[in-house]
Design an enzyme around this catalytic site. Sequence first.
Site, PDB file in Angstrom:
ATOM      1  N   PRO A   2       0.130   2.619  -0.951  1.00 28.17           N
ATOM      2  CA  PRO A   2      -0.633   3.740  -1.518  1.00 28.17           C
ATOM      3  C   PRO A   2      -1.380   3.299  -2.769  1.00 28.17           C
ATOM      4  CG  PRO A   2       1.727   4.053  -1.872  1.00 28.17           C
ATOM      5  CD  PRO A   2       1.574   2.863  -0.996  1.00 28.17           C
ATOM      6  N   GLU A   3      -2.645   3.659  -2.871  1.00 28.90           N
ATOM      7  CA  GLU A   3      -3.420   3.337  -4.061  1.00 28.90           C
ATOM      8  C   GLU A   3      -3.532   4.593  -4.925  1.00 28.90           C
ATOM      9  OE1 GLU A   3      -6.321   0.457  -4.120  1.00 28.90           O
ATOM     10  OE2 GLU A   3      -6.164  -0.093  -2.016  1.00 28.90           O
TER      11      GLU A   3
END
Length: 272
Positions: A2-3
């Site tokens: 996840p960014e």
Amino acid sequence: MPELPEVETVKETLKPLITGKTVEKTAVYYEKMVMPETKESFNQLLKNQILNTISRYGKYLLFEFTSVTLLVHLRMEGKFYVKEARLPKEKHEHVTIFFTDGTSLRYHDVRKFGTLTLKVPDSIFDNPPLNKLGYEPHHPNLTKTYLKQKFKTTRSIKTVLLDQTIILGLGNIYVDEVLFCAKINPLKPANKLTTNQCETIIHCAGKIIDKAIELGGSSIRTYLNSLGISGKFQNELTVHLRANEPCIICENPIKKIKVGGRGTYYCSHCQK
Ligand SMILES: [Zn+2]
């Protein structure tokens, strides 16, 4: 992984579901995840605490309780679920916080790389890991002068933009998009960038992160946010994962190379 935009989506999704709730007890099934606490001390510190709000700093989530903050990094596969407390524990649920209203927050992580660390709120930004991080796009301290200073290195601009101690929150996907937007070759040594190019990077980073947050992130790999909604930003990608497809500006094929071990996509015509 996840960014930043995905972590923002997780925060915004969880906030209305659990803010204001009181912790009844916690259950830790994989103690390494809550180090340096033990399952007993983790429970002791969180018991009777009220969750005031959830905030985010880079890719960290901060669950701000009455007198303690739970700092969470999802790493590769971490996800949160809000479930009724009576439902049985599922296989990859490693930490559960039970609330007094009969609901629970479950931390689910197939790879077990995530961390849930309890911190003293007053000093959280003065200590590792948060004191080591750079500035997010839109932070007033992220200026062309600051970047010019930080770019005094012969490392490639792609590698330097991935360094979270300079600009915070740009992962591999977003760095490719920022460099395409700024028309800068990913292999260019950072110290060869002009002041104007530094300014363009700041502008592009802000624009791309805003768009990604608005669309809930990219979710390219296995990542789904806490309610299982995948991001729509992947439909907006201009170069990342588009190898051999025509560039949206010049129609030359997008190239894929490796920079510092990371898959990197760019247009060799637009990004000289
Ligand atoms: Zn092009």
